[in-house]
Design an enzyme around this catalytic site. Structure first.
Site, PDB file in Angstrom:
ATOM      1  N   ASP A  38       5.595  23.709  22.591  1.00 19.75           N
ATOM      2  CA  ASP A  38       4.961  22.618  23.327  1.00 19.75           C
ATOM      3  C   ASP A  38       5.950  21.869  24.214  1.00 19.75           C
ATOM      4  OD1 ASP A  38       3.427  20.523  24.153  1.00 19.75           O
ATOM      5  OD2 ASP A  38       2.880  19.818  22.150  1.00 19.75           O
TER       6      ASP A  38
ATOM      7  N   ASP B  21      -4.141  16.480  26.750  1.00 18.15           N
ATOM      8  CA  ASP B  21      -4.833  16.524  25.458  1.00 18.15           C
ATOM      9  C   ASP B  21      -6.310  16.136  25.585  1.00 18.15           C
ATOM     10  OD1 ASP B  21      -2.097  16.586  24.957  1.00 18.15           O
ATOM     11  OD2 ASP B  21      -2.299  15.548  23.054  1.00 18.15           O
TER      12      ASP B  21
HETATM   13  C1  GLA Z   1       1.183  17.154  22.485  1.00 17.46           C
HETATM   14  C2  GLA Z   1       0.144  18.272  22.390  1.00 17.46           C
HETATM   15  C3  GLA Z   1      -0.749  18.028  21.177  1.00 17.46           C
HETATM   16  C4  GLA Z   1       0.095  17.958  19.914  1.00 17.46           C
HETATM   17  C5  GLA Z   1       1.178  16.889  20.081  1.00 17.46           C
HETATM   18  C6  GLA Z   1       2.158  16.915  18.928  1.00 17.46           C
HETATM   19  O1  GLA Z   1       0.601  15.924  22.775  1.00 17.46           O
HETATM   20  O2  GLA Z   1      -0.608  18.334  23.560  1.00 17.46           O
HETATM   21  O3  GLA Z   1      -1.716  19.066  21.063  1.00 17.46           O
HETATM   22  O4  GLA Z   1       0.668  19.199  19.657  1.00 17.46           O
HETATM   23  O5  GLA Z   1       1.917  17.064  21.274  1.00 17.46           O
HETATM   24  O6  GLA Z   1       3.160  15.932  19.051  1.00 17.46           O
END
Ligand code: GLA
Length: 437
Positions: A179, A239
């Site tokens: 990520d 998100d």
């Molecule tokens: C980002 C991602 C989420 C999650 C968080 C974890 O915001 O988009 O899906 O994995 O990090 O910290």
């Protein structure tokens, strides 16, 4: 932390223009050429092509983030695996149980130490959980990121990619969400490609099969190149929030269900077996109770519509809710095998918009057995009468079609030229059509 990052995100005008142009260009291509060939572009990765040959259908499972945030531990994961075996989710196809951010021991920068798990949260270790998942016919996923820290501030993998890939493999991990936290908005394509290449390469070199989720916010049009660098899915936007249709984006960052649907409109060409546009994890059943996501929750019908849409978009189905305590309606939604079959079809086609006007939005796609799937979505607040015509809307030279309603689980009969149905606010009626003499 992710919320803070979110507030910093702004789309630039040029990105908007580029996206609009890209959508216009793509929409001129025919459905079948869209479905089968990624369009040629000048954005060939600056790195060698990689392919792990995995995830020929969109990954299905559970991920800890949407409901629990970083409040995860061994007991929760064991109980989640047990629940998914008992409530039929595993048998319906949900085999991944993915630890998201928060499993790590250390906050802050790496300090030259191996990545370690939090021994209070996970006293028996991560390999124990992977073995437990495998014994139960399931798989275990884990999370890291290419920064010095992850989005929630834990030690990241930057500079330690090979060491971490080998360690995940030694734990018998099956899926990695890697990520980049919506960072790199201003970075060049090559810089972002390098970030994912550096993890994808050692993962592929390792004999253990590990599905790679290149998590990102779509910056540098990641869908154009991530598949060529060995990623099996990549997020197309920021998100999701626990909302079906929140006015504007919450905090200028979060996408509700309809925002995400629109964000992916026009990206159909990039979806194919092994390489999936990721519309983010499911919010079905969160009911505004998430420890992490913003959002007021949605109605049962709205969650069902969200599930139907994600299914026909052939995007990963990673449920985010607490599966240990699902109510009957939510379980019926998540385990509708007729809907899941649309997601897991071997063609791997992302349904595309075939008709849109006012609050009426129809998406459709062909299936590997020659049938077609149609979702008739009412985006508005009043009931709508929606009709779909075989020839004019779907381009199908069929005189008659036999129509099955996949939420009623009922054959509705044989219809000439078109089918018409009342669709209540925020509902999607999902039909499977078979040509008939
Ligand atoms: C980002 C991602 C989420 C999650 C968080 C974890 O915001 O988009 O899906 O994995 O990090 O910290």
């Amino acid at each position: 932390m992710s919320k803070l990052l979110g507030k910093q995100m702004k789309f630039t005008i040029s990105q908007h223009l580029f996206r609009i142009l890209a959508v216009l260009l793509l929409s001129t291509a025919s459905f079948f050429s869209q479905a089968q060939d990624t369009p040629k572009n000048e954005n060939i990765p600056a790195f060698e092509k990689l392919n792990n040959g995995l995830a020929k259908t969109p990954p299905m499972g559970w991920s800890s983030w949407n409901q629990f945030g970083v409040e995860i531990n061994e007991k929760l994961i064991i109980e989640t695996i047990d629940a998914m075996v008992q409530n039929g989710m595993r048998d319906a196809g949900y085999v991944y149980v993915n630890l998201d951010d928060g499993w790590q021991a250390d906050k802050g920068e790496r300090q030259n130490k191996p990545l370690d798990y939090d021994r209070e949260k996970f006293p028996k270790g991560i390999k124990y959980l992977a073995d437990y998942a495998h014994k139960n016919g399931m798989k275990l996923g884990i999370y890291s990121g290419p920064g010095e820290t992850t989005c929630a501030g834990y030690a990241g993998s930057q500079g330690y990619e090979k060491q971490d890939a080998d360690m995940f493999a030694s734990w018998n991990i099956d899926h990695l969400k890697y990520d980049a936290c919506c960072s790199h908005e201003k970075a060049s394509k090559v810089e972002v490609q390098e970030v994912f290449y550096k993890m994808s390469k050692p993962l592929i070199e390792n004999p253990k099969d590990i599905v790679l989720h290149a998590c990102h916010c779509g910056w540098t049009d990641i869908w154009e190149w991530a598949g060529d660098l060995g990623a099996n899915h990549w997020r197309i936007g920021q998100d999701i929030s626990d909302d079906f249709d929140y006015p504007k984006n919450r905090e200028g960052y979060y996408f509700d269900v309809l925002d995400m649907l629109d964000r992916g409109d026009g990206l159909e060409a990039y979806n194919k077996p092994g390489q999936w546009n990721d519309f983010d994890m499911l919010i079905v059943g969160l009911n505004g109770q998430s420890k992490e996501l913003v959002g007021a929750g949605a109605s049962n019908i709205e969650y069902r519509t969200h599930f139907s849409l994600w299914a026909i978009l052939s995007t990963p189905l990673l449920t985010g809710t607490d599966v240990r305590s699902l109510d009957g309606f939510t379980l019926d939604t998540l385990t509708n095998t007729e809907i899941i079959a649309l997601n897991q079809d071997s063609l791997g086609i992302q349904a595309k918009t075939v008709k849109r006007g006012g609050n009426i939005h129809i998406l459709a796609k062909p299936m590997s057995d020659g049938s077609w799937v149609v979702a008739m979505l009412n985006r508005g607040s009043e009931t709508e009468l929606i009709s779909v015509r075989w020839l004019n809307d779907l381009g199908l030279d069929w005189n008659k079609a036999s129509v099955r309603d996949l939420w009623k689980h009922k054959d509705m009969g044989i219809y000439e030229e078109q089918y018409q149905v009342e669709v209540i606010s925020h509902q999607a009626v999902v039909l499977r059509l078979y040509p008939t003499k």
